[in-house]
Design an enzyme around this catalytic site. Structure first.
Site, short mmCIF file in Angstrom:
data_model
loop_
_atom_site.label_atom_id
_atom_site.label_comp_id
_atom_site.label_asym_id
_atom_site.label_seq_id
_atom_site.Cartn_x
_atom_site.Cartn_y
_atom_site.Cartn_z
CE1 TYR A 1 91.94 12.40 -15.51
CE2 TYR A 1 90.89 10.73 -14.16
CZ TYR A 1 91.38 12.00 -14.31
OH TYR A 1 91.32 12.88 -13.25
NE ARG B 1 83.83 13.72 -17.02
CZ ARG B 1 83.79 13.65 -15.69
NH1 ARG B 1 83.36 14.68 -14.98
NH2 ARG B 1 84.14 12.55 -15.07
NE ARG C 1 109.86 13.89 -25.69
CZ ARG C 1 110.15 15.18 -25.91
NH1 ARG C 1 110.85 15.54 -26.96
NH2 ARG C 1 109.73 16.11 -25.06
CG HIS D 1 106.83 18.79 -28.97
ND1 HIS D 1 108.10 18.26 -28.96
CD2 HIS D 1 106.64 19.30 -27.74
CE1 HIS D 1 108.66 18.45 -27.78
NE2 HIS D 1 107.79 19.09 -27.02
CE LYS E 1 87.72 12.18 -14.78
NZ LYS E 1 88.17 12.88 -13.60
CD GLU F 1 87.84 21.41 -10.81
OE1 GLU F 1 86.99 20.52 -10.79
OE2 GLU F 1 88.54 21.65 -11.82
CG LEU G 1 86.15 17.36 -14.84
CD1 LEU G 1 86.72 17.25 -16.25
CD2 LEU G 1 86.49 16.13 -14.03
N1 PDD Z 1 88.23 13.01 -10.11
N2 PDD Z 1 87.22 17.95 -10.54
C1 PDD Z 1 88.38 17.28 -10.72
C2 PDD Z 1 89.64 18.06 -10.93
C3 PDD Z 1 88.38 15.88 -10.72
O1 PDD Z 1 89.53 15.21 -10.93
C4 PDD Z 1 87.16 15.19 -10.49
C5 PDD Z 1 87.09 13.70 -10.50
C6 PDD Z 1 85.99 15.94 -10.30
C7 PDD Z 1 84.66 15.30 -10.08
O2 PDD Z 1 84.18 14.68 -11.25
P1 PDD Z 1 83.20 13.42 -11.18
O3 PDD Z 1 82.06 13.81 -10.30
O4 PDD Z 1 82.78 13.22 -12.58
O5 PDD Z 1 83.99 12.26 -10.60
C8 PDD Z 1 86.07 17.33 -10.35
C9 PDD Z 1 88.29 11.58 -10.31
C10 PDD Z 1 87.39 10.81 -9.41
C11 PDD Z 1 89.75 11.14 -10.24
O6 PDD Z 1 90.57 11.82 -10.84
O7 PDD Z 1 90.04 10.09 -9.66
#
Ligand code: PDD
Length: 280
Positions: A32, A51, A101, A103, A148, A180, A204
């Protein structure tokens, strides 16, 4: 009426659905993006789509449309939702598609594409000056946090714990190392040096993170992209988090410890505001 895009159709959000055999639903087999739509402009649009493409590639999921079509759909969704004024989150989800379904990757399945637009309020200047509370939480995620992925169970469990503690974010720690946040990147400042985890498979690589690093370099702030420990965070002069929806958000409390909202965080907040405004 709020419209969502689902596999070729613009539908009222409450009626929009995918199959119970969508692999996103069954396996969290998808990726996403969340992009800030500010007064009709997608902030850092190119970086988010870059990304997204990378995340898909890492999981061997095909792009559901051409890049040009993806852009047309996005702008059509904005138009149909009359979303050219104010702040929205554009949510894009792509899964490996719908199949019985199993895997193993299905052979002849088209990826599913879903997009929604949701209003949100970026932190106000008063909230920025006040700062937010964060808590420490173990990082129990998988080894490819650079993707992501929609598999966010460890993130939501950590974020829930933060919410229960009256905190905005959970700072995730692996042993002694801070990676993070559950929904944001984390920066600390020590003696004028800006420190954040390097963009490897442990975090991320936030689009906001990248913008902040570029702005910090322009402001001649010394940067260290390296792993840092919980001890260093406890001794830091400043802490802040960054994400698409939080922007640059100073931290004023880590667990029970109060922290002063710092000059460098506020400087980077202001620089980021200007950077965003310049795109609109
Ligand atoms: N989250 N790290 C994680 C685990 C995240 O889920 C996000 C973003 C970030 C920051 O990434 P960016 O600056 O590209 O938004 C770092 C989004 C906003 C969410 O899951 O809603």
């Amino acid at each position: 009426m709020n419209l969502a895009y689902v596999n070729g159709q613009y539908l009222p959000r409450l009626d929009a659905a995918v199959s119970i055999e969508d692999r996103g639903y069954q396996f969290a087999d998808g990726v996403y993006e969340v992009i800030w739509l500010k007064n009709g402009t997608l902030i850092d649009e190119a970086a988010h789509f870059k990304r997204l493409k990378r995340s898909l590639k890492e999981l061997s999921i095909a792009m559901p449309t051409t890049e040009r079509a993806l852009s047309i759909i996005t702008h059509e969704l904005i138009r149909r939702n009359h979303a050219k004024q104010g702040d929205y989150m554009l949510y894009i989800q792509i899964t490996r598609g719908t199949a019985r379904r199993n895997h193993l990757f299905p052979k002849a399945t088209r990826p599913s594409l879903v997009m929604t637009l949701t209003r949100f309020t970026p932190p106000t200047e008063a909230e920025i000056n006040k700062g937010v509370k964060i808590i420490t939480h173990p990082d129990i995620r998988w080894g490819r946090r650079d993707v992501k992925s929609i598999a966010l169970l460890p993130n939501i469990l950590a974020r829930q714990k933060a919410g229960e503690a009256g905190a905005r974010e959970a700072m995730l720690v692996n042993g002694d190392t801070v990676t993070e946040g559950s929904t944001a990147n984390i920066f600390i400042v020590k003696r004028g040096v800006l420190i954040t985890h390097p963009a490897d498979n442990q975090i991320l690589n936030g689009v906001t993170r990248l913008a902040i690093l570029a702005l910090a370099a322009k402001l001649q702030i010394k940067i260290e992209e390296r792993a840092f420990t919980t001890k260093e965070v406890a001794a830091a002069d400043e802490i802040f988090i960054s994400s698409t929806t939080a922007g640059v958000l100073p931290v004023s409390q880590l667990d029970a410890k109060k922290i002063t909202v710092g000059k460098i965080a506020l400087k980077l907040y202001a620089a980021y505001q200007d950077y965003v405004s310049a795109q609109c």
